[in-house]
Design an enzyme around this catalytic site. Structure first.
Site, PDB file in Angstrom:
ATOM      1  N   THR A 114       0.829  -1.208   0.000  1.00 46.59           N
ATOM      2  CA  THR A 114       0.000   0.000   0.000  1.00 46.59           C
ATOM      3  C   THR A 114       0.861   1.255   0.000  1.00 46.59           C
ATOM      4  O   THR A 114       2.063   1.195   0.237  1.00 46.59           O
ATOM      5  CB  THR A 114      -0.891   0.022   1.260  1.00 46.59           C
ATOM      6  N   ASP A 115       0.240   2.389  -0.266  1.00 48.80           N
ATOM      7  CA  ASP A 115       0.934   3.659  -0.116  1.00 48.80           C
ATOM      8  C   ASP A 115       0.070   4.615   0.707  1.00 48.80           C
ATOM      9  O   ASP A 115      -1.004   4.245   1.177  1.00 48.80           O
ATOM     10  CB  ASP A 115       1.338   4.249  -1.472  1.00 48.80           C
ATOM     11  N   CYS A 116       0.565   5.823   0.884  1.00 43.46           N
ATOM     12  CA  CYS A 116      -0.090   6.736   1.813  1.00 43.46           C
ATOM     13  C   CYS A 116      -1.415   7.282   1.285  1.00 43.46           C
ATOM     14  O   CYS A 116      -2.071   8.071   1.979  1.00 43.46           O
ATOM     15  CB  CYS A 116       0.857   7.859   2.232  1.00 43.46           C
TER      16      CYS A 116
END
Lengths: 130, 130, 130, 130
Positions: free
Chosen positions: B21-23
């Protein structure tokens, strides 16, 4: 031991992109290890021989042990500095004392032990890169 | 072309972890390509020869072209299914039609063209893995 | 301390894909940390509450400290087992003792300390997941 | 359409580290997408507003579609240049035409379509970053 040799400090700057973060909104912990490794690669290159040149000579630097403390997080867009000091603790082992800072604040502190092996995996003396 | 050969569908399940995932709170777009590649590796292995076995024979599958549409995001903990169908479009080129679904919903659709090379980078016929 | 609580061992299997390896031909050292994290996530889920469910309740598990020794490398296609045992060392700190094995051979040994924080970054008691 | 607006070219330099490569000895294909994304982030920042600033305003740039051709590989230590030109094709869609070069040689060519969404996932007009 009076044979320990210590390098001067090397400073390397890097920036947080989307790829580095996770859904907690900060840099994913394992990705700090990438920054540390980039900084070690740059340090070696700055001393005259890059990791790919060592590789062509059949000398591979591999991480044997890592101890890292994560004090504060970095976020998207942050520019960090990785400060690295190498210590040759024996003919076969080097320790890289590294810290990642942002504007002087300590984010991550790590001791990374590297050994050198040849392409068959046999231990080799650490080349004198200092 | 009546020489085109099409495989049956292969299904591979995988799960979203923090690393993916990313932010923005969802899977980082480039990481879907990893799921696609895991699925292609599993498909080949399921047909009798794994990518590492092909590699030992000097046949490397490399991605030449990718076209992917990102329709809906996956999130932490989601279990997805990667559905893969291969198409040999010529002796030297294969196209993997892939989609990533979650509970029947299409998340990503991709066409991935692979070619085979030897260790010197010379084009090789795609082995008949079907 | 007689308050320390120790979980039973949790076993999680995972496989090496191209994405995990580097040009030294083995798994890139930082990627073992991903396997460790996947295994911790699966352990928590197996005890009844997944990391995303904890996240919805405002409890985030973050890595505070990691100590890892890399004994032997994994290669493309290897299937590994990650064995995890959790230890609650105080109300605020848990240590996950983890090892990655391949066919019974130890590849990586790691102690990972996690703390829990809320969304504002304030320390929270570690929930009793055991 | 005479409303299409095209930006000037933006150039961004980046280097290949161990983390980027795989056991075929070259950059793992999905990692080129990271370089492309870093370059887009830098391009936006160079026009006055960084992706994190857009994020704070509730505007998220997400990749909707990517088409990439991988012509030649990059290897450990290579310094590449990512050249980016943005094209606003409608109020809601922008295409970033990007290529990755090494010493003038084309390695990767990609068209990346981005859309903007708010935090609820609703489509938003692409802000005029040009």
């Amino acid at each position: 031991m009076n044979d320990i040799r210590v390098s001067s400090e090397h400073r390397f700057s890097c920036k947080v992109y989307y790829e580095d973060t996770d859904c907690m909104g900060v840099v994913y912990h394992a990705n700090y290890l990438r920054y540390l490794e980039r900084a070690r690669s740059e340090m070696l290159a700055s001393r005259g021989t890059s990791v790919q040149e060592y590789g062509e000579r059949g000398i591979l630097f591999v991480v044997y042990r890592i101890e890292a403390t994560f004090r504060a997080p970095a976020r998207l867009g942050d520019v960090m500095e990785v400060i690295t000091q190498a210590r040759l603790t024996s003919q076969y082992r080097s320790t890289f004392e590294q810290r990642i800072e942002k504007g002087g604040q300590l984010l991550v502190k790590a001791d990374v032990e590297l050994v050198c092996i040849d392409k068959s995996g046999n231990l080799q003396p650490v080349p004198d890169f200092m």
